[in-house]
Design an enzyme around this catalytic site. Sequence first.
Site, short mmCIF file in Angstrom:
data_model
loop_
_atom_site.label_atom_id
_atom_site.label_comp_id
_atom_site.label_asym_id
_atom_site.label_seq_id
_atom_site.Cartn_x
_atom_site.Cartn_y
_atom_site.Cartn_z
N GLY A 35 -12.17 8.58 44.36
CA GLY A 35 -12.76 9.97 44.11
C GLY A 35 -12.59 10.75 45.25
O GLY A 35 -12.54 12.11 45.31
N CYS A 244 -6.72 13.33 11.46
CA CYS A 244 -5.54 13.79 11.81
C CYS A 244 -4.58 13.90 10.24
O CYS A 244 -4.81 13.15 9.36
CB CYS A 244 -4.55 12.76 12.48
SG CYS A 244 -2.75 12.90 12.50
N CYS A 247 -1.44 11.25 10.16
CA CYS A 247 -1.79 9.71 10.10
C CYS A 247 -3.23 9.45 9.60
O CYS A 247 -3.55 8.18 9.61
CB CYS A 247 -1.44 9.07 11.41
SG CYS A 247 -2.71 9.33 12.57
N CYS A 269 -2.67 14.46 15.62
CA CYS A 269 -3.14 13.95 17.03
C CYS A 269 -2.34 14.41 17.80
O CYS A 269 -0.96 14.68 17.67
CB CYS A 269 -2.67 12.35 16.87
SG CYS A 269 -3.56 11.32 15.82
N CYS A 275 0.16 8.69 16.87
CA CYS A 275 -0.08 9.24 15.61
C CYS A 275 1.39 8.25 14.86
O CYS A 275 1.20 7.88 13.97
CB CYS A 275 0.42 10.70 15.77
SG CYS A 275 0.10 11.42 14.17
#
Lengths: 296, 261
Positions: A35, A244, A247, A269, A275
């Site tokens: 970080g 979606c 899909c 998606c 997808c």
Amino acid sequence: MSDLSPQDAYNFAYLDEQTKRMIRRAILKGIAVPGCQVPFASREMPMPYGWGTGGVQVTAACLVPEDRLKVIDQGADDTTNAVSIRRFFQRTAGVATTGATGEATVIQTRHRIPETPLTEGQILVFQVPIPEPLRFLEPRETETRKMHELEEYGLMHVKLYEDVARHGQIATAYAYPVKVEGRYVMDPSPIPKFDNPKLSGSPAIQLFGAGREQRIYALPPWTGVVSLDFDDHPFETSKAPHDCDLCGAKDSYLDEVITDDQGGRMFVCSDTDYCAGRRARGMKGRLWAPEPEGAA
Amino acid sequence: MTVMEKVAATDQPLLKVEGLTRRYGPRIGCADVSFDLYPGEVLGIVGESGSGKSTLLSCLAGHQRADLGRVSYDGRDVLAMAETERRRLGRTDWAYVHQNPRDGLRMGVSAGGNVGERLMAVGARHYGQIRGKAVDWLGRVEIAADRVDDRPSAFSGGMQQRLQIARNLVTSPRLVFMDEPTGGLDVSVQARLLDLLRGLVRDLGLSVIIVTHDLAVVRLLAHRLMVMKSGRVVEQGLTDQVLDDPQHAYTQLLVSSVLQV
């Protein structure tokens, strides 16, 4: 010399070995201190700032000839940024490329984490425009460095306070600040906050490169990452409340696509590979109509 | 026991300054300043522009490094302290009120966020409580509760200064540094601000070091007075004593220069 094609005139993966060595040192330092933003001597790349110069340099420093590279831009493999960066490494490194998350060893991404869970041994490289999470609250770089050094992160909560005061909830929807292993506050790059939980405890190495700002930071595998919040306004992921339309996935992050000027719209998606994979396994959404044979 | 009795019960100085010196190259910022500040006491520092008042204050608050001398706060050596610790003091036990509220406020953040910042800096993580405390403090400095979500840029100068004071006092500091808190305000707003400050200092038992060139301000607020000239302290004593019976030539000049209305 004259029979060399322009591509062959470059070192493997475009950057010279000394530059890659310098970047690898910054990456190792970043991994050692999760970080923490590590400065590095960012090079001019043959693309404009804001197009992923930081990510490209990190990817170039990580690539080996055996790698299989995937590049995604806002979840999609076939948008301009993804196509041009993928082609850049095809030409300068000659590595294999793929669209499938599961097959890739190095994935460079802009603004998304793939829906398919990552595995050990994969490297996820993020393109970062502004690595400093405190930047819009404290414009002085000397001061933000001091704040990181002394762990003075109260200001980050002032931003969240302003959100709640103005909108009644934490309205930050992307680049949602996180705390890494209880120490550094980090900007996870402009991924939607939907993806924030995927940062934590990931088996893959996650590297962040900011070219213009000349910073690299990293999350080693299995690092604990916590999204900042208030006790009475806890962190929540958000996505469009739909499935979606191609899909039928209920669990993936969705893009809204305007389909006509009569208010027609569909949700698909954002992760095209996810997808397509679902459709290939026979899953269908509301509007999915397979193209007729030979249409293309 | 009231705050004042509690204050009177301690005989240890809160802040002890010995031989504090700060030079700017060959020039003197302030030289050889020594004083003790007891809990609940208000110390005024007066002098003309360039006499080293502000240098002294920023050395004491740790914004500048002193070249020589010792400063101990509550028995701890401030100058030898690690920066982490000094900055922690700076947002818990100490407060610093700037002359220009724009230096002490975050102009892009709402009034509530400004007041809440110090709370969040010391670990408050409950939005409702932070906001409740912010509204409470806005009330104490006479800012209406419905201004809590306005930015300071929408406030008048006097309101900005009051907001700055609320933002500083929200973590109940024990020692407050004030650099010309009434500078740049018109007289009626000044009077209200002084009234407010006097009330807060008395109710909270604050120790205050107040730098000003306005003798009326120290007359109203300060228990003790230090007069500075060319970086050195030329006279110090009880406020009324110094103002009514000035000994040093410069103090006499200063007191006689005040315009009478």
